[in-house]
Design an enzyme around this catalytic site. Structure first.
Site, PDB file in Angstrom:
ATOM      1  N   VAL A  82       0.848  -1.191   0.000  1.00 15.14           N
ATOM      2  CA  VAL A  82       0.000   0.000   0.000  1.00 15.14           C
ATOM      3  C   VAL A  82       0.888   1.248   0.000  1.00 15.14           C
ATOM      4  O   VAL A  82       1.733   1.421   0.880  1.00 15.14           O
ATOM      5  CB  VAL A  82      -0.935   0.008   1.221  1.00 15.14           C
ATOM      6  CG1 VAL A  82      -1.774   1.291   1.234  1.00 15.14           C
ATOM      7  CG2 VAL A  82      -1.838  -1.217   1.206  1.00 15.14           C
ATOM      8  N   LYS A  83       0.673   2.088  -0.986  1.00 12.30           N
ATOM      9  CA  LYS A  83       1.494   3.283  -1.141  1.00 12.30           C
ATOM     10  C   LYS A  83       0.734   4.493  -0.598  1.00 12.30           C
ATOM     11  O   LYS A  83      -0.400   4.757  -1.013  1.00 12.30           O
ATOM     12  CB  LYS A  83       1.821   3.475  -2.622  1.00 12.30           C
ATOM     13  CG  LYS A  83       2.963   4.414  -2.934  1.00 12.30           C
ATOM     14  CD  LYS A  83       3.228   4.341  -4.444  1.00 12.30           C
ATOM     15  CE  LYS A  83       4.399   5.197  -4.858  1.00 12.30           C
ATOM     16  NZ  LYS A  83       4.570   5.162  -6.337  1.00 12.30           N
TER      17      LYS A  83
END
Length: 214
Positions: A82-83
């Site tokens: 997850v960025k």
């Protein structure tokens, strides 16, 4: 040094994966939008090709939204990272997602201080932007290296990803100073494979072989 591909183009990812030199992929909303495809379907397909970390970025700017989006993204595939952007809310979301065992890539990092906070929040990856730092008169790779020094000084588990890579010299310098990961555009990966002396050498070998076998 690990090499990730910075793209959402499936054809580029397939070609690079077939060559056997990439270990992951980073995407962002701009790259996904450029392809004109469904976001979740695209990152799922990338995961099926690469079998390594695939960064998928949240759109929300508040921590509640980031956490909710992050959980949805992480559920797509085990390789999803997850960025989240480096903001106060982004760091809070990072600590919460990391506490649940979800890998996070903190992006839009531009200083060692930011890298330190991202590492303390439990980020799996931290992405300082070399090219954008160059654009404002800094030595981008030097700052990326400083970010990595901060992480190594205190044995944090985060890996530094040199992002915003513009050319092969950026990649060379990353490898020279020992950066964990460089995420690079497909064009730069192809440029890394080319050298005029290699082409000349191949032509000379073939010429000599043909002469010897006339």
């Amino acid at each position: 040094m690990k090499i990730f591909l910075d793209t959402a183009n499936i054809d580029e990812i397939r070609e690079a994966a077939d060559i056997g030199v990439i270990e992951g992929v980073t995407t962002n909303p701009s790259l996904i939008a450029k392809e004109g495809r469904d976001f979740k379907a695209t990152v799922k397909e990338i995961c099926e090709i690469v079998h390594g970390p695939v960064s998928a970025e949240v759109i929300a700017l508040d921590w509640e939204g980031m956490v909710a989006e992050g959980k949805e993204l992480a559920a797509i595939n085990e390789y999803i990272v997850v960025k989240v952007p480096f903001t106060k809310d982004g760091i809070k979301a990072t600590s919460m997602l990391a506490a649940e065992g979800i890998d996070v890539n903190v992006t839009l990092v531009f200083s060692p201080n930011q890298a330190l906070l991202a590492a303390k929040a439990g980020a799996a990856f931290i992405s300082p932007f070399a090219g954008r730092l160059d654009d404002i008169g800094h030595d981008g790779i030097e700052i990326v290296s400083q970010c990595q020094d901060v992480v190594l000084n205190y044995d944090y588990e985060a890996e530094i990803i040199a992002a915003s890579i513009r050319h092969t010299e950026h990649v060379r310098r990353c490898a020279e100073v020992g950066i964990d990961v460089a995420t690079i555009p497909f064009k730069v990966l192809m440029q890394m494979m080319k050298h005029p002396l290699t082409d000349i050498g191949i032509d000379k070998f073939l010429e000599d072989w043909n002469k010897a076998n006339q």
